[in-house]
Scaffold this motif. Sequence first.
Motif, PDB file in Angstrom:
ATOM      1  N   ALA A   1       6.605 -37.376  41.885  1.00 39.73           N
ATOM      2  CA  ALA A   1       7.173 -36.400  40.933  1.00 39.73           C
ATOM      3  C   ALA A   1       8.472 -36.936  40.319  1.00 39.73           C
ATOM      4  O   ALA A   1       8.677 -36.867  39.095  1.00 39.73           O
ATOM      5  CB  ALA A   1       7.432 -35.072  41.633  1.00 39.73           C
ATOM      6  N   VAL A   2       9.363 -37.485  41.158  1.00 35.98           N
ATOM      7  CA  VAL A   2      10.641 -38.018  40.663  1.00 35.98           C
ATOM      8  C   VAL A   2      10.395 -39.192  39.717  1.00 35.98           C
ATOM      9  O   VAL A   2      11.061 -39.330  38.677  1.00 35.98           O
ATOM     10  CB  VAL A   2      11.540 -38.440  41.846  1.00 35.98           C
ATOM     11  CG1 VAL A   2      12.751 -39.216  41.349  1.00 35.98           C
ATOM     12  CG2 VAL A   2      11.997 -37.222  42.630  1.00 35.98           C
ATOM     13  N   ALA A   3       9.412 -40.039  40.055  1.00 39.26           N
ATOM     14  CA  ALA A   3       9.095 -41.185  39.196  1.00 39.26           C
ATOM     15  C   ALA A   3       8.679 -40.718  37.807  1.00 39.26           C
ATOM     16  O   ALA A   3       9.111 -41.270  36.791  1.00 39.26           O
ATOM     17  CB  ALA A   3       7.992 -42.023  39.835  1.00 39.26           C
ATOM     18  N   ASN A   4       7.845 -39.689  37.743  1.00 38.96           N
ATOM     19  CA  ASN A   4       7.422 -39.154  36.444  1.00 38.96           C
ATOM     20  C   ASN A   4       8.590 -38.528  35.696  1.00 38.96           C
ATOM     21  O   ASN A   4       8.694 -38.643  34.472  1.00 38.96           O
ATOM     22  CB  ASN A   4       6.303 -38.125  36.639  1.00 38.96           C
ATOM     23  CG  ASN A   4       4.939 -38.777  36.768  1.00 38.96           C
ATOM     24  OD1 ASN A   4       4.323 -39.171  35.793  1.00 38.96           O
ATOM     25  ND2 ASN A   4       4.480 -38.930  38.014  1.00 38.96           N
ATOM     26  N   HIS A   5       9.498 -37.861  36.430  1.00 40.47           N
ATOM     27  CA  HIS A   5      10.677 -37.265  35.806  1.00 40.47           C
ATOM     28  C   HIS A   5      11.548 -38.347  35.164  1.00 40.47           C
ATOM     29  O   HIS A   5      11.976 -38.219  34.011  1.00 40.47           O
ATOM     30  CB  HIS A   5      11.472 -36.488  36.866  1.00 40.47           C
ATOM     31  CG  HIS A   5      12.692 -35.815  36.333  1.00 40.47           C
ATOM     32  ND1 HIS A   5      13.733 -35.425  37.138  1.00 40.47           N
ATOM     33  CD2 HIS A   5      13.067 -35.476  35.077  1.00 40.47           C
ATOM     34  CE1 HIS A   5      14.674 -34.872  36.391  1.00 40.47           C
ATOM     35  NE2 HIS A   5      14.294 -34.897  35.139  1.00 40.47           N
ATOM     36  N   LEU A   6      11.782 -39.425  35.909  1.00 35.57           N
ATOM     37  CA  LEU A   6      12.611 -40.517  35.386  1.00 35.57           C
ATOM     38  C   LEU A   6      11.944 -41.193  34.193  1.00 35.57           C
ATOM     39  O   LEU A   6      12.613 -41.737  33.318  1.00 35.57           O
ATOM     40  CB  LEU A   6      12.885 -41.542  36.490  1.00 35.57           C
ATOM     41  CG  LEU A   6      13.749 -41.061  37.663  1.00 35.57           C
ATOM     42  CD1 LEU A   6      13.820 -42.121  38.738  1.00 35.57           C
ATOM     43  CD2 LEU A   6      15.145 -40.676  37.204  1.00 35.57           C
ATOM     44  N   CYS A   7      10.617 -41.138  34.168  1.00 40.66           N
ATOM     45  CA  CYS A   7       9.859 -41.752  33.071  1.00 40.66           C
ATOM     46  C   CYS A   7       9.711 -40.785  31.895  1.00 40.66           C
ATOM     47  O   CYS A   7       8.891 -41.012  31.001  1.00 40.66           O
ATOM     48  CB  CYS A   7       8.496 -42.178  33.593  1.00 40.66           C
ATOM     49  SG  CYS A   7       7.839 -43.629  32.767  1.00 40.66           S
ATOM     50  N   SER A   8      10.499 -39.684  31.924  1.00 39.17           N
ATOM     51  CA  SER A   8      10.520 -38.663  30.857  1.00 39.17           C
ATOM     52  C   SER A   8       9.221 -37.876  30.744  1.00 39.17           C
ATOM     53  O   SER A   8       8.965 -37.239  29.728  1.00 39.17           O
ATOM     54  CB  SER A   8      10.846 -39.305  29.492  1.00 39.17           C
ATOM     55  OG  SER A   8      12.086 -39.953  29.557  1.00 39.17           O
ATOM     56  N   ASN A   9       8.413 -37.900  31.803  1.00 35.48           N
ATOM     57  CA  ASN A   9       7.173 -37.102  31.821  1.00 35.48           C
ATOM     58  C   ASN A   9       7.419 -35.892  32.720  1.00 35.48           C
ATOM     59  O   ASN A   9       6.872 -35.787  33.824  1.00 35.48           O
ATOM     60  CB  ASN A   9       6.008 -37.952  32.334  1.00 35.48           C
ATOM     61  CG  ASN A   9       4.661 -37.347  32.001  1.00 35.48           C
ATOM     62  OD1 ASN A   9       4.583 -36.185  31.580  1.00 35.48           O
ATOM     63  ND2 ASN A   9       3.602 -38.114  32.190  1.00 35.48           N
ATOM     64  N   VAL A  10       8.271 -34.978  32.234  1.00 33.59           N
ATOM     65  CA  VAL A  10       8.759 -33.881  33.077  1.00 33.59           C
ATOM     66  C   VAL A  10       7.645 -32.892  33.406  1.00 33.59           C
ATOM     67  O   VAL A  10       7.552 -32.399  34.536  1.00 33.59           O
ATOM     68  CB  VAL A  10       9.940 -33.156  32.386  1.00 33.59           C
ATOM     69  CG1 VAL A  10      10.555 -32.126  33.311  1.00 33.59           C
ATOM     70  CG2 VAL A  10      11.008 -34.159  31.964  1.00 33.59           C
ATOM     71  N   ALA A  11       6.791 -32.588  32.426  1.00 37.21           N
ATOM     72  CA  ALA A  11       5.698 -31.634  32.655  1.00 37.21           C
ATOM     73  C   ALA A  11       4.775 -32.126  33.767  1.00 37.21           C
ATOM     74  O   ALA A  11       4.331 -31.342  34.618  1.00 37.21           O
ATOM     75  CB  ALA A  11       4.913 -31.426  31.366  1.00 37.21           C
TER      76      ALA A  11
ATOM     77  N   LEU B   1      10.475 -48.279  35.240  1.00 34.33           N
ATOM     78  CA  LEU B   1       9.990 -46.926  35.500  1.00 34.33           C
ATOM     79  C   LEU B   1       8.466 -46.820  35.408  1.00 34.33           C
ATOM     80  O   LEU B   1       7.850 -46.071  36.179  1.00 34.33           O
ATOM     81  CB  LEU B   1      10.658 -45.942  34.539  1.00 34.33           C
ATOM     82  CG  LEU B   1      12.194 -45.887  34.654  1.00 34.33           C
ATOM     83  CD1 LEU B   1      12.779 -44.924  33.640  1.00 34.33           C
ATOM     84  CD2 LEU B   1      12.620 -45.501  36.060  1.00 34.33           C
ATOM     85  N   THR B   2       7.858 -47.567  34.499  1.00 37.30           N
ATOM     86  CA  THR B   2       6.390 -47.538  34.394  1.00 37.30           C
ATOM     87  C   THR B   2       5.760 -48.068  35.676  1.00 37.30           C
ATOM     88  O   THR B   2       4.838 -47.469  36.226  1.00 37.30           O
ATOM     89  CB  THR B   2       5.931 -48.373  33.184  1.00 37.30           C
ATOM     90  OG1 THR B   2       6.634 -47.943  32.024  1.00 37.30           O
ATOM     91  CG2 THR B   2       4.436 -48.222  32.956  1.00 37.30           C
ATOM     92  N   GLY B   3       6.273 -49.205  36.148  1.00 30.36           N
ATOM     93  CA  GLY B   3       5.787 -49.770  37.408  1.00 30.36           C
ATOM     94  C   GLY B   3       6.081 -48.847  38.581  1.00 30.36           C
ATOM     95  O   GLY B   3       5.277 -48.740  39.526  1.00 30.36           O
ATOM     96  N   PHE B   4       7.228 -48.180  38.551  1.00 35.36           N
ATOM     97  CA  PHE B   4       7.621 -47.237  39.610  1.00 35.36           C
ATOM     98  C   PHE B   4       6.600 -46.104  39.717  1.00 35.36           C
ATOM     99  O   PHE B   4       6.176 -45.725  40.819  1.00 35.36           O
ATOM    100  CB  PHE B   4       9.022 -46.697  39.286  1.00 35.36           C
ATOM    101  CG  PHE B   4       9.630 -45.818  40.355  1.00 35.36           C
ATOM    102  CD1 PHE B   4       9.482 -46.118  41.698  1.00 35.36           C
ATOM    103  CD2 PHE B   4      10.361 -44.687  40.004  1.00 35.36           C
ATOM    104  CE1 PHE B   4      10.052 -45.315  42.679  1.00 35.36           C
ATOM    105  CE2 PHE B   4      10.927 -43.878  40.968  1.00 35.36           C
ATOM    106  CZ  PHE B   4      10.775 -44.187  42.305  1.00 35.36           C
ATOM    107  N   VAL B   5       6.182 -45.574  38.574  1.00 39.55           N
ATOM    108  CA  VAL B   5       5.186 -44.493  38.558  1.00 39.55           C
ATOM    109  C   VAL B   5       3.867 -44.985  39.156  1.00 39.55           C
ATOM    110  O   VAL B   5       3.247 -44.308  39.992  1.00 39.55           O
ATOM    111  CB  VAL B   5       4.969 -43.964  37.124  1.00 39.55           C
ATOM    112  CG1 VAL B   5       3.775 -43.022  37.062  1.00 39.55           C
ATOM    113  CG2 VAL B   5       6.217 -43.256  36.622  1.00 39.55           C
TER     114      VAL B   5
END
Length: 897
Positions: free
Chosen positions: A152-162, A127-131
Amino acid sequence: MGASLPPKEANLFKLIVKSYETKQYKKGLKAADAILKKFPDHGETLSMKGLTLNCMDRKSEAYELVRLGLKNDVKSHVCWHVYGLLYRSDREYREAIKCYRNALRIDPDNIEILRDLSLLQAQMRDLTGFVETRQQLLTLKPNHRMNWIGFAVANHLCSNVAKAVEILEAYEGTLEDDYPPDNERCEHGEMLLYKISLLEECGFLERALEELHKKESKIVDKLTSKEQEVTLLVKLGRLEEGANHYKALLAMNPDNYRYYEGLQKCFGLYSENGKYSSDKIDRLDALYKLLAEQFTWSSAVKRIPLDFLQGDKFCAAATNYIKPLLTKGVPSLFSDLSPLYDQPGKADILEQLILELEHSISGDGRYPDRTEKEPPSTLLWILFFLAQHYDRRGQYDIALSKIDEAIQHTPTVIDLYSVKSRILKHAGDLVAAASLADEARCMDLADRYINSESVKRMLQADQVALAEKIAVLFTKDGDQHNNLHDMQCMWYELASGESYFRQGDLGRALKKFLAVEKHYADITEDQFDFHSYCLRKMTLRAYVDMLRFQDRLHSHAYFHKAAAGAIRCYLKLYDSPLNSPAEVEDNTSKATQKKKMKKQRKAERAKKEAEEKNEGSSASGTSKSGRRHIKPVDPDPYGEKLLKTDDPLSEATKYLKLLQKNSPDSLETHLLSFEVNMRKQKILLAFQAVKQLLRLDADNPDSHCCLIKFFHKVSSMSAPVSDAEKLVWSVLEAERPSISQLQEKTLNEANKIFLGNHEDSLMHRAAVAEMLYTLDPTRKLEAVKIIEDSSNKVVPTNGALGSVMEWKLKDCIAVHKLLDNVLIDTDAALRWKVRCAEYFPYSIYFEGSRSSAVNNFLNNLDTETPLNGGANGPDIIQSGNAFTSNGKLEAFKNLKI
């Protein structure tokens, strides 16, 4: 691409790429050969030719060419990209990611490589690489909607919803006021709903509700919008508004149970465990009476009150609910009401109610409080319900008499035969159950469900060959058995795997269990295509749900059964290796050897014919694209190669780790862990399994057995010598006092206390007896006595007919096997068999007086092992005049597919 080539060859190179993208592989191959005639060492052309050959199922040539191309031009991003694509096609995702990263070192801004890399990172949950990759794509191409959404979806999956919310708001800031156009309204509406769900996830409930109201006109999915709004209102504590919204939703769909649950929450009348105070029950009753007046046609508004009402009110509500459905003839009525049987007293009330209705209808054809007569079919469905009711309570004699009465009333209703088959299965007569299921199937040959049910019953009766013949009736022509595998028919593979395991055919059992495991690997791979599709089509909420489902995929019950079955096979294989004395003794029968050799010769002949057929049709079976359509021949139809593993325990450990990761709250997981690690002499891992068992259920008989076995094994070990052994010993000595069952007690004392706590339970007594024998083999007679002193008590019930006994057939079979195989007391096993034959008269295993095993009601099927691992069960008897009150067997004769 192709920059180092002259113009003519450069155009040919572009043609290769275009042919690959349009799947015109022969055309691409021709162009590649034209370039390689002049430039035989051109790396990019060699790589593209290899990629094209890979799509034509010529993998070895493909890898050879791509590696050669990379060797000739190691600084070409095209060669590295192609090498990555090759690895990706073989599901070697980690290697593919390495290749893509090498390509990006050469060309860091290549959009295609970045996009392919992001898909693999999403698949592998990097997920970090995905972002990072998605951010790079957005930077390179900020005018592309998919790049904004992907980031946006990458950040959501990485638990960075805000951060995901900020990105979506920044994207909205780039849009014009009149956006979206008509052809993009659905996609834009989905994006807005996704954004609102993100705000809710962040805890910005007011902001989410405000956004929903503000953008309501742009959201196409109005129902989801309303459901989202009412969820936010309830979370904000605005319960009155929430109740009004739930009522509006119920007006749209009055049979949605979630709406009723939400409405109860708004009124403060919802309980997770289903238990309510008398005051709340009265308020709920009043609420549902009001709703019933408003939604007169709703079934849910009449059914839900049955869950919380008690006593006379329950009886009155159940009467009102059941009568119309019996008149109408709804076969699923019992399934609908079966959850009520878990609530004390309700089964008795339902029994009295249905018996009163039966008496009234049988007498004058009317319900007790009505003047108009009911149709004749009402009595049929009452008997149908009663049969299932008594089956659920374990009163199989009464259940069979009711279902026989129903069949005599209307012999043409298929459901009656299916239910009778189920009753006989529960009663232990698996052969008669299979016969009746097949009789039901023959009454409607176009019904796939009834066909599947018939197959399942046959597999339970270990009639695998016949079950396979019936199963393939609903598959495509051709290689029918492979079709079942291609259809991912997991229930069939699990049932046949269990059947083969019972019959001792570990090869085929393993093959079936591992086939199910492969299906789950395929399901994991199937998500790959959705990483780009869902971002393009904007189905973002469904996409995130799908990814979360995939993350817990291996916790599904079917995978658990398959993995546990495979582990059991490997354990059995470890305990009795191939060509061991035990196996030689089991296979002394010459007839058995003959049949086995005959089957092997037949299989080899069929395999040879299939190979010749494939070779002959390979030329004609080639498509325009150059891909050859060859049906694969199973090189190991009997799973013999699977049995030739050098280390069965290491194979079992692979699946055990998956179970420990995905099913940590299952007793079976830790029981298998204990068995595997004890055999591997991994003492601390076995102790960890024991602690997990005690955590989950310390009173379970299996947990007790593992605890006693473990410390008995430890006590018999030699004194520690090495530092590692001393460390293990010190850990066990430190941990033992923390186990309450063993505090200041010997193992025999702990075993005796366990018996005192559970002396009324058959399985607990059996566990104590087994452990007593394990600790001291000289006390075998005492162990047998503990089992034989068990009493089969009548379970308290207010039933009008018969009694319900406490012992279960499955438990009694397990006890018989314990006496016969572990305690090795043939006389005690025989006494137990005779005793259980009285309790279970329909059981084939115990040769009960009413079972088909005793009454010669078996057809002329040729089986090599006792049915279902039966206790001295007779071989299937060939009989030309087979007839049985438990089901007709004529349907099996002369079966031709």
